[in-house]
Scaffold this motif. Sequence first.
Motif, short mmCIF file in Angstrom:
data_model
loop_
_atom_site.label_atom_id
_atom_site.label_comp_id
_atom_site.label_asym_id
_atom_site.label_seq_id
_atom_site.Cartn_x
_atom_site.Cartn_y
_atom_site.Cartn_z
N SER A 32 0.84 -1.19 0.00
CA SER A 32 0.00 0.00 0.00
C SER A 32 0.88 1.25 0.00
N ILE A 33 0.40 2.29 -0.66
CA ILE A 33 1.08 3.57 -0.69
C ILE A 33 0.08 4.65 -0.33
N GLY A 34 0.52 5.90 -0.31
CA GLY A 34 -0.39 6.99 -0.04
C GLY A 34 -1.25 7.31 -1.26
N PRO A 35 -2.25 8.16 -1.10
CA PRO A 35 -3.15 8.51 -2.22
C PRO A 35 -2.38 9.16 -3.37
N LEU A 36 -2.82 8.85 -4.60
CA LEU A 36 -2.16 9.37 -5.80
C LEU A 36 -3.01 10.47 -6.43
N SER A 37 -2.36 11.32 -7.21
CA SER A 37 -3.03 12.51 -7.74
C SER A 37 -3.81 12.24 -9.02
N LYS A 38 -3.38 11.21 -9.80
CA LYS A 38 -3.98 10.97 -11.11
C LYS A 38 -4.30 9.49 -11.29
N VAL A 39 -5.25 9.21 -12.19
CA VAL A 39 -5.62 7.82 -12.45
C VAL A 39 -4.56 7.12 -13.29
N ASP A 40 -3.66 7.88 -13.90
CA ASP A 40 -2.60 7.27 -14.69
C ASP A 40 -1.23 7.46 -14.04
N SER A 41 -1.22 7.65 -12.72
CA SER A 41 0.04 7.80 -12.02
C SER A 41 0.86 6.53 -12.16
N ALA A 42 2.14 6.70 -12.49
CA ALA A 42 3.02 5.55 -12.70
C ALA A 42 4.35 5.80 -12.02
N PRO A 43 4.95 4.78 -11.44
CA PRO A 43 6.26 4.92 -10.80
C PRO A 43 7.39 4.80 -11.81
N VAL A 44 8.61 4.92 -11.33
CA VAL A 44 9.81 4.67 -12.13
C VAL A 44 10.63 3.60 -11.43
N VAL A 45 11.39 2.85 -12.22
CA VAL A 45 12.26 1.81 -11.70
C VAL A 45 13.70 2.17 -12.06
N ASP A 46 14.58 2.22 -11.06
CA ASP A 46 15.97 2.58 -11.33
C ASP A 46 16.81 1.34 -11.61
N SER A 47 18.09 1.55 -11.87
CA SER A 47 18.98 0.45 -12.24
C SER A 47 19.27 -0.49 -11.08
N ASN A 48 18.99 -0.06 -9.85
CA ASN A 48 19.12 -0.94 -8.70
C ASN A 48 17.90 -1.82 -8.50
N GLY A 49 16.86 -1.60 -9.34
CA GLY A 49 15.64 -2.39 -9.22
C GLY A 49 14.63 -1.82 -8.23
N TRP A 50 14.89 -0.63 -7.69
CA TRP A 50 13.96 0.01 -6.74
C TRP A 50 12.88 0.75 -7.52
#
Length: 408
Positions: free
Chosen positions: A196-214
């Motif tokens: 679970s995370i906190g509330p998001l601002s948009k319906v198309d909110s997407a994360p990023v994945v860095d080279s460490n896999g985080w």
Amino acid sequence: MHLDYKCNLGTAPVHGGHGKIYLVADNRILVISYGNIGTSEPEAEVFFGPGPGHVAEAEIIGLSVSTLGSTIYINVKNRGLFAYQSRGHLLWSVEPVLYQFGYRQGCRKNLTNCYFASVPLLDHCEGSIYISNTEGELYCLSVRSRYFRWIQDFSSLDKNFTITLGNNGHLYVTVPAKALVLALDVFSGNVLWQRSIGPLSKVDSAPVVDSNGWISIGSLDGFLYSFSPTGVLKKFSRMNAENSIIQVGPFLDCSGFAIYSSQIEMEGKISHTIGEYTVVSAIQPKAALFTMLVPATGSIYWSESYPGHVSTLFSKSDLSQFVMNEEILLAFLAASSQKLASSCSQERTKLVSVYTGNERAIVLFLLFESALLLILIGLVRFCCTFWAKEKLKDQGLGSFLDNRVSSK
């Protein structure tokens, strides 16, 4: 370049390799050959759209380009997914419903108005395509064929979600309505973990994945959520989270290991929960803080405020001609980080030079020490030989040899 078509502002241009860019405009896909600019060759041509050999006019939802296989994948609303060669030859197409061995795959709960609804996401490492439909199903297809490898149904969570490709055999699904992040195994589609995370601002909110896999994503509760490949959580907040929000980004740095995030300080913020949903209300932004950090280590490498030093940088640049927002600022900060990487590279070169100089001194010292050891070994051997001869003289061996010579 001035085009004869109206561009689709909701779909970003896609780099296609070999000096080409693919652009969606007026339900067509244009191929821009920027190497032809200033020459007699055409700069822009229609690659896909209404006309002979193509589907009738329809809405293009998204496209992806494989620079490895020179293949263009196009999602057309209510038509399906099309795979074309870079020369315009159709390789294959598939709809969201496929009958195989007498069983229906895809759109299991509803056949009416069920179509692919996302941009096709390419996984070059696994040779797969990921795409979702309007009924909350996620598909995995091979880049070479029209058959499904697996289908996962997330409609019990929500029909709208975003897909993010990992670099560690994971695929991430973000459900903004439920503020959930799920990690999937790319081979089977099975859920490895859910957080679970906190509330998001948009319906198309997407994360990023860095080279460490985080995987990292910002929330309206003022925290940046970062998860390790195994689901371990780290939360970051440079300002007081009670009076701040994160509503865009983050953006991946050109190094691949760091990310840029923006945190907005508000004059007031109220959060209240209605059932499974959290609603955040905020008024009057006061300032923004842009931060460059490495989620895996928690190290913060750069942080500047706006208004402040960042605003003066942009006011002096060509960006002053644009209407700026957080996303544009973060995008240009991430792009301009190449200059920072260059300066870091220069510092790293200096360190390497110092290290190399020290290394040479160490090598010379070792050679000198080795030479001394060889000299000592030679002296010890000479001394041993000398004292052995002296002992033989004491034992009368010399007279014995003289007598033996005279007897002959």
